[in-house]
Design a protein around this motif. Structure first.
Motif, PDB file in Angstrom:
ATOM      1  N   ALA A  77       0.843  -1.193   0.000  1.00 54.90           N
ATOM      2  CA  ALA A  77       0.000   0.000   0.000  1.00 54.90           C
ATOM      3  C   ALA A  77       0.876   1.241   0.000  1.00 54.90           C
ATOM      4  CB  ALA A  77      -0.935   0.009   1.209  1.00 54.90           C
ATOM      5  N   GLN A  78       0.277   2.338  -0.403  1.00 56.88           N
ATOM      6  CA  GLN A  78       0.962   3.622  -0.393  1.00 56.88           C
ATOM      7  C   GLN A  78      -0.017   4.686   0.045  1.00 56.88           C
ATOM      8  OE1 GLN A  78       3.218   4.445  -3.924  1.00 56.88           O
ATOM      9  NE2 GLN A  78       3.664   6.566  -3.354  1.00 56.88           N
ATOM     10  N   ALA A  79       0.446   5.561   0.900  1.00 49.52           N
ATOM     11  CA  ALA A  79      -0.386   6.652   1.403  1.00 49.52           C
ATOM     12  C   ALA A  79       0.334   7.971   1.174  1.00 49.52           C
ATOM     13  CB  ALA A  79      -0.687   6.463   2.886  1.00 49.52           C
ATOM     14  N   ILE A  80      -0.399   8.955   0.674  1.00 46.44           N
ATOM     15  CA  ILE A  80       0.145  10.290   0.432  1.00 46.44           C
ATOM     16  C   ILE A  80      -0.748  11.283   1.160  1.00 46.44           C
ATOM     17  CG2 ILE A  80       0.851  11.964  -1.305  1.00 46.44           C
ATOM     18  CD1 ILE A  80       0.961   9.747  -3.340  1.00 46.44           C
ATOM     19  N   SER A  81      -0.179  12.058   2.046  1.00 47.53           N
ATOM     20  CA  SER A  81      -0.958  13.009   2.826  1.00 47.53           C
ATOM     21  C   SER A  81      -1.349  14.210   1.966  1.00 47.53           C
ATOM     22  CB  SER A  81      -0.158  13.481   4.041  1.00 47.53           C
ATOM     23  OG  SER A  81       0.933  14.298   3.638  1.00 47.53           O
ATOM     24  N   GLY A  82      -2.330  14.965   2.468  1.00 47.37           N
ATOM     25  CA  GLY A  82      -2.762  16.149   1.748  1.00 47.37           C
ATOM     26  C   GLY A  82      -1.656  17.179   1.609  1.00 47.37           C
ATOM     27  N   LYS A  83      -0.832  17.334   2.646  1.00 48.42           N
ATOM     28  CA  LYS A  83       0.282  18.282   2.569  1.00 48.42           C
ATOM     29  C   LYS A  83       1.317  17.838   1.549  1.00 48.42           C
ATOM     30  CE  LYS A  83      -0.063  20.103   7.287  1.00 48.42           C
ATOM     31  NZ  LYS A  83       0.642  20.287   8.590  1.00 48.42           N
ATOM     32  N   ILE A  90       0.272  18.004  -6.881  1.00 48.76           N
ATOM     33  CA  ILE A  90      -0.796  17.132  -7.372  1.00 48.76           C
ATOM     34  C   ILE A  90      -2.137  17.684  -6.910  1.00 48.76           C
ATOM     35  CG2 ILE A  90      -1.811  14.833  -7.237  1.00 48.76           C
ATOM     36  CD1 ILE A  90       0.939  13.664  -7.010  1.00 48.76           C
ATOM     37  N   ASP A  91      -2.901  18.238  -7.844  1.00 46.39           N
ATOM     38  CA  ASP A  91      -4.223  18.769  -7.512  1.00 46.39           C
ATOM     39  C   ASP A  91      -5.314  18.158  -8.371  1.00 46.39           C
ATOM     40  OD1 ASP A  91      -3.570  19.881  -9.918  1.00 46.39           O
ATOM     41  OD2 ASP A  91      -3.791  21.970  -9.295  1.00 46.39           O
ATOM     42  N   GLN A  92      -4.989  17.142  -9.168  1.00 49.65           N
ATOM     43  CA  GLN A  92      -5.966  16.407  -9.952  1.00 49.65           C
ATOM     44  C   GLN A  92      -5.734  14.919  -9.739  1.00 49.65           C
ATOM     45  OE1 GLN A  92      -6.465  17.636 -14.071  1.00 49.65           O
ATOM     46  NE2 GLN A  92      -5.439  19.569 -13.632  1.00 49.65           N
ATOM     47  N   PHE A 152     -10.235  17.356  -3.112  1.00 53.63           N
ATOM     48  CA  PHE A 152      -9.904  18.621  -2.471  1.00 53.63           C
ATOM     49  C   PHE A 152     -10.057  18.490  -0.965  1.00 53.63           C
ATOM     50  CE2 PHE A 152     -14.432  18.677  -3.068  1.00 53.63           C
ATOM     51  CZ  PHE A 152     -14.947  19.390  -2.008  1.00 53.63           C
ATOM     52  N   ASP A 153      -9.353  19.348  -0.217  1.00 50.12           N
ATOM     53  CA  ASP A 153      -9.362  19.346   1.252  1.00 50.12           C
ATOM     54  C   ASP A 153      -9.153  17.933   1.782  1.00 50.12           C
ATOM     55  OD1 ASP A 153      -9.505  20.543   3.784  1.00 50.12           O
ATOM     56  OD2 ASP A 153     -11.628  20.019   3.966  1.00 50.12           O
ATOM     57  N   LEU A 154      -8.010  17.352   1.432  1.00 50.64           N
ATOM     58  CA  LEU A 154      -7.764  15.945   1.724  1.00 50.64           C
ATOM     59  C   LEU A 154      -6.838  15.757   2.913  1.00 50.64           C
ATOM     60  CD1 LEU A 154      -7.242  14.554  -1.896  1.00 50.64           C
ATOM     61  CD2 LEU A 154      -9.354  14.713  -0.569  1.00 50.64           C
ATOM     62  N   ALA A 155      -7.127  14.729   3.718  1.00 52.14           N
ATOM     63  CA  ALA A 155      -6.200  14.291   4.757  1.00 52.14           C
ATOM     64  C   ALA A 155      -5.120  13.409   4.151  1.00 52.14           C
ATOM     65  CB  ALA A 155      -6.946  13.545   5.859  1.00 52.14           C
ATOM     66  N   ARG A 156      -5.534  12.488   3.277  1.00 49.11           N
ATOM     67  CA  ARG A 156      -4.586  11.624   2.580  1.00 49.11           C
ATOM     68  C   ARG A 156      -5.321  10.814   1.516  1.00 49.11           C
ATOM     69  NH1 ARG A 156      -5.670   9.291   7.470  1.00 49.11           N
ATOM     70  NH2 ARG A 156      -6.403   7.122   7.458  1.00 49.11           N
ATOM     71  N   VAL A 157      -4.545  10.175   0.673  1.00 48.84           N
ATOM     72  CA  VAL A 157      -5.051   9.240  -0.330  1.00 48.84           C
ATOM     73  C   VAL A 157      -4.318   7.924  -0.128  1.00 48.84           C
ATOM     74  CG1 VAL A 157      -5.296   8.740  -2.772  1.00 48.84           C
ATOM     75  CG2 VAL A 157      -5.549  11.077  -1.962  1.00 48.84           C
ATOM     76  N   GLU A 158      -5.075   6.825  -0.077  1.00 49.45           N
ATOM     77  CA  GLU A 158      -4.485   5.502   0.122  1.00 49.45           C
ATOM     78  C   GLU A 158      -4.713   4.634  -1.108  1.00 49.45           C
ATOM     79  OE1 GLU A 158      -6.062   3.746   3.625  1.00 49.45           O
ATOM     80  OE2 GLU A 158      -5.402   5.349   4.964  1.00 49.45           O
ATOM     81  N   ILE A 159      -3.660   3.959  -1.534  1.00 52.19           N
ATOM     82  CA  ILE A 159      -3.750   3.016  -2.643  1.00 52.19           C
ATOM     83  C   ILE A 159      -3.270   1.666  -2.155  1.00 52.19           C
ATOM     84  CG2 ILE A 159      -3.004   2.448  -4.982  1.00 52.19           C
ATOM     85  CD1 ILE A 159      -2.572   5.987  -3.754  1.00 52.19           C
TER      86      ILE A 159
END
Length: 431
Positions: A77-83, A90-92, A152-159
């Motif tokens: 897995a990979q997680a990328i925080s909003g910051k 990355i905004d799209q 938008f206004d994200l804490a993180r994205v997990e894949i």
């Protein structure tokens, strides 16, 4: 110099200062409550330790339906925080593939197609289902159309890569993509505003506001919008037709949180997205090449539009409820959601690009052959889970999952200026 402040639980104020930057020809301005790449704090709380330059901190994921360190996750897995997403530009949602190995995301006329490790499907219509499951705050999204408007206004994205059917169930053969927005924060009054301008008449904005309601409740409101022009030019005689690529997008999200103690937690989230435009950019160069032209002779952005005006109207909205209670030996969680998709599209027709020997005077503007699309989807999801607590040595879970989707689909293809005027209709009143 612009300034904004936030109030913490103790009532103290922290001043946030704003600086303006210019990046790749786009002027971007922001007002934010919190530290980030574009912010500098004039005061730090005395009890907050300064992070070391080499300390990356703990990465938390929910790939196994519970919060845990990424180092303790047995899968890939990979997680990328909003910051981090802001820091690397990355905004799209399509840009995620540049930061996640093995991930491929494309936009096919509004349908977001996701491939993980080469596994996926291009059929996201009523006749098929995606092989990579998409989620918003852990809630399954059966139709990923309009998914970009939720980014938008994200804490993180997990894949999570690889089959996830045991925990995620439906359509997770390739893996899962989970978009996790920022949740309301108890006892904190904060917010931010940021915007951008660019070429092709591009303007955009994003803002969020967090407000406490007493000590146990809070709400968070966030909005996002972007207006884009197009790189194409209509060089035909019918100047009432706007070229493809023009887009107006607005999204909003409102979240409520009630957490009276460490055991009970309730959240309610509502979101809405509206997209208007002239259709997704495309140009027909085949006619120019078949007609004897060479690539260096073709004006790829000068398009000869004819027929009906290209049009996209996409409205999505959703409601999601999550309630959990920690009994000690077990945690009971209930989730419910409803999502509605209303999509209408008229394909912009054209006779290709300008080429030697063929221009505006050669086009038959009485040709109205094109395609019309209509998709209506309404889905309901309920899930009840009983699982082990976070500190349990034995990890287990059991639950029930309910999913129902109703669809109405229409497709009309009109052929004009052929031997006969014909129309082909493909309609499912109820799927």
């Amino acid at each position: 110099m612009l300034e904004l402040w936030k109030t913490g639980p103790a009532g103290g104020k922290t001043m946030i200062r704003f600086r303006q930057s210019l990046l790749l020809g786009c002027a971007t301005f922001a007002i934010a409550a919190g530290a980030g790449q574009a912010f500098a704090q004039s005061a730090e709380p005395a009890d907050r330790p300064q992070d070391s330059a080499t300390d990356v901190g703990e990465v938390v994921v929910t790939a196994e339906r519970r919060e845990q360190s990424l180092q303790n996750y047995a899968g890939v897995a990979q997680a990328i925080s909003g910051k981090e997403l802001q820091a690397i530009g990355i905004d799209q949602i399509e840009d995620l593939q540049s930061a996640v190995p093995g991930l491929s995301i494309s936009n096919q006329e509004g349908n977001v197609q996701i491939y993980i490790r080469g596994v996926g499907t291009a059929n996201n219509t009523e006749l098929g289902d995606p092989s990579a499951a998409t989620h918003l705050n852990g809630v399954y999204l059966p139709r990923p159309r309009g998914l970009g408007g939720m980014f938008f206004d994200l804490a993180r994205v997990e894949i999570a890569k690889g089959p996830q059917g045991t925990l995620r169930g439906r359509n997770a053969v390739a893996g899962t993509l989970n978009i996790i927005p920022n949740m309301p924060r108890l006892g904190e009054r904060s917010g931010y505003v940021q915007g951008e301008v660019g070429n092709l008449e591009t303007t955009g904005y994003e803002a969020a506001l967090n407000l406490p309601i007493g000590e146990t409740q809070a709400i968070r409101a966030a909005i996002y919008g972007v207006d884009k022009g197009t790189a194409y030019k209509n060089v035909g005689s019918d100047q009432t037709l706007d070229p493809t690529g023009i887009q107006e997008l607005f999204s909003g999200r409102l979240t409520y949180l009630f957490q009276p103690n460490d055991r009970f937690r309730l959240s309610l989230m509502g979101d809405y997205e509206s997209e208007r435009g002239t259709g997704y950019p495309a140009t027909n160069i085949r006619n120019g090449l078949v007609g004897g032209g060479t690539p260096d002779q073709l004006e790829l952005r000068d398009v000869l539009y004819r027929g009906p005006q290209g049009l996209v109207e996409n409205d999505n909205w959703g409601l999601a409820l999550n309630v959990s209670y920690d009994f000690g030996p077990a945690v009971l969680e209930y989730s419910a959601s409803r999502r509605n998709v209303d999509y209408y599209q008229v394909n912009a027709a054209n006779e290709g690009v300008v080429r030697p020997g063929y221009g505006a005077s050669n086009v038959d503007y009485d040709n109205f052959g094109t395609q019309y699309w209509l998709t209506l989807s309404e889905s309901d999801i309920h899930e009840l889970r009983l699982s082990s607590p976070a500190d349990s040595k034995a990890i287990w879970s059991a639950g029930l999952f309910y999913f129902k989707e109703s669809q109405q689909v229409g497709f009309l293809s009109v052929v004009d200026k052929g031997q006969f005027y014909s129309g082909t209709e493909f309609t499912f009143p109820d799927v």
